[in-house]
Scaffold this motif. Structure first.
Motif, PDB file in Angstrom:
ATOM      1  N   ASP A  76       0.833  -1.209   0.000  1.00  0.00           N
ATOM      2  CA  ASP A  76       0.000   0.000   0.000  1.00  0.00           C
ATOM      3  C   ASP A  76       0.869   1.261   0.000  1.00  0.00           C
ATOM      4  N   ARG A 148      -5.512   7.374  -6.562  1.00  0.00           N
ATOM      5  CA  ARG A 148      -6.389   6.609  -7.437  1.00  0.00           C
ATOM      6  C   ARG A 148      -7.236   7.511  -8.326  1.00  0.00           C
ATOM      7  N   ASP A 215      -2.336  -0.606  -5.802  1.00  0.00           N
ATOM      8  CA  ASP A 215      -1.722  -1.936  -5.794  1.00  0.00           C
ATOM      9  C   ASP A 215      -2.822  -2.979  -5.959  1.00  0.00           C
ATOM     10  N   SER A 217      -4.296  -5.921  -4.783  1.00  0.00           N
ATOM     11  CA  SER A 217      -4.355  -6.836  -3.650  1.00  0.00           C
ATOM     12  C   SER A 217      -5.600  -7.714  -3.722  1.00  0.00           C
TER      13      SER A 217
END
Ligand SMILES: [Mg+2]
Length: 321
Positions: A76, A148, A215, A217
């Motif tokens: 993160d 983002r 990322d 995840s």
């Protein structure tokens, strides 16, 4: 069934071998740790790894479990282009795990922290019904963080590394997928030993304009969805462009389901104004980079040359996709 030594003995034991850098004014052992005033804006993130939800104790060595718990947090920090600094650890322990198990878990955690330049400045131990490791991680970002909400129509979408390997490894370990030989070993290792793309994230954050990034995840499709939503844009993804490892292809052929929605890749997805070459980016970032599509006007992701996943990916409250 026995618990490890009492709480305070265990904390003393686990923290005794931690080294501290100069940023730590006062390390573990007081009511709070004291950390020198930061030089840059601070990043704060937290993540948990829970036995029975994310993993089983037999799936990895205690050292790997410890290192992995840190790495998922570091990912993160990498996604923001940051430098990890200090963390605190909460361990929920259950009966049946030995003091030796926790020594080894902390050895793995400590080694991963040292390798990433992270100081473990404190922690807490509680009794639980399952082993759980929760880490709150801090970091700093010199310059502007990668967010983002910064993707624009026309941007090209890239990812680091390969997708779906860890999800495959998770399924092999869980007995939900069969694989043999070197391919089996490779995908299990990708689940056990994820890599946070810290250096790549820091290098990306120096590009202007600062790229939008996240990322991966919870699976490409789901995490891409988060970025599209925050940026109020859509995307066109080319299925044949998804980077699949040789092991992945050996096990699943061209079926990109797990690459799209498997989760736990801990690779970076980022968006750049058109014209960057994946090869030049790979050299610059020090990791393989693939161009997988383009940001569009509108909303939602569309998959070209393949079937989009029916549901997104890893959902913490439902389990894997
Ligand atoms: Mg994330």
């Amino acid at each position: 069934m026995s618990y490890p030594p009492g709480e305070f003995a265990l904390i003393a034991r686990l923290t005794a071998r931690l080294s501290q850098s100069r940023r730590v004014v006062l390390g573990p052992g007081d009511d709070c740790a004291v950390v020198a005033a930061p030089r840059a804006p601070q990043l704060v993130t937290i993540d948990s790894m829970v036995e029975g939800v994310h993993f089983e104790v037999g799936w990895a060595s205690p050292e790997e479990i410890g290192a992995r718990a840190l790495t998922v947090n570091l990912s993160d920090i990498a996604a923001m282009g940051g430098l990890p600094t200090v963390c605190v650890v909460n361990l929920a322990i259950r009966a049946g795990l030995s003091a030796r198990f926790f020594d080894r878990l902390y050895a793995g955690l400590g080694a991963a922290a040292r390798a990433a330049g992270v100081d473990i400045v404190g922690g807490n131990v509680t009794r639980g019904t399952a082993l759980a490791i929760t880490i709150a991680q801090m970091g700093e970002v010199r310059g502007a963080p990668m967010r983002r909400d910064a993707a624009w129509p026309g941007d090209e979408i890239f990812v680091t590394g390969t997708l779906g390997d860890a999800a495959m490894g998770w399924r092999v370990l869980a007995g939900k997928l069969r694989a043999r030989g070197a391919a089996r070993k490779f995908v299990i290792d990708r689940w056990r030993n994820p890599i946070a793309r810290l250096a790549a994230g820091q290098r990306l954050a120096r590009i202007r304009p600062v790229p939008a990034a996240i990322d991966i995840s919870d699976g490409l499709w789901q995490d891409l969805g988060h970025l599209l939503e925050r940026s109020a844009v859509g995307a066109r993804i080319e299925a044949p462009a998804l980077p699949l490892s040789a092991a992945y292809r050996q096990i699943a052929g061209d079926d990109a389901t797990l690459a799209l929605s498997g989760g736990e890749d801990y690779e970076l997805l980022f968006c750049l104004r058109p014209g960057a070459s994946a090869r030049a980016l790979s050299r610059r970032l020090g990791v393989a980079v693939a161009r997988i599509g383009v940001i569009t006007r509108g909303a939602g992701a569309h998959l070209i040359g393949g079937a989009a996943p029916r549901h997104g990916g890893w959902d913490q409250l439902r389990g894997p996709g």
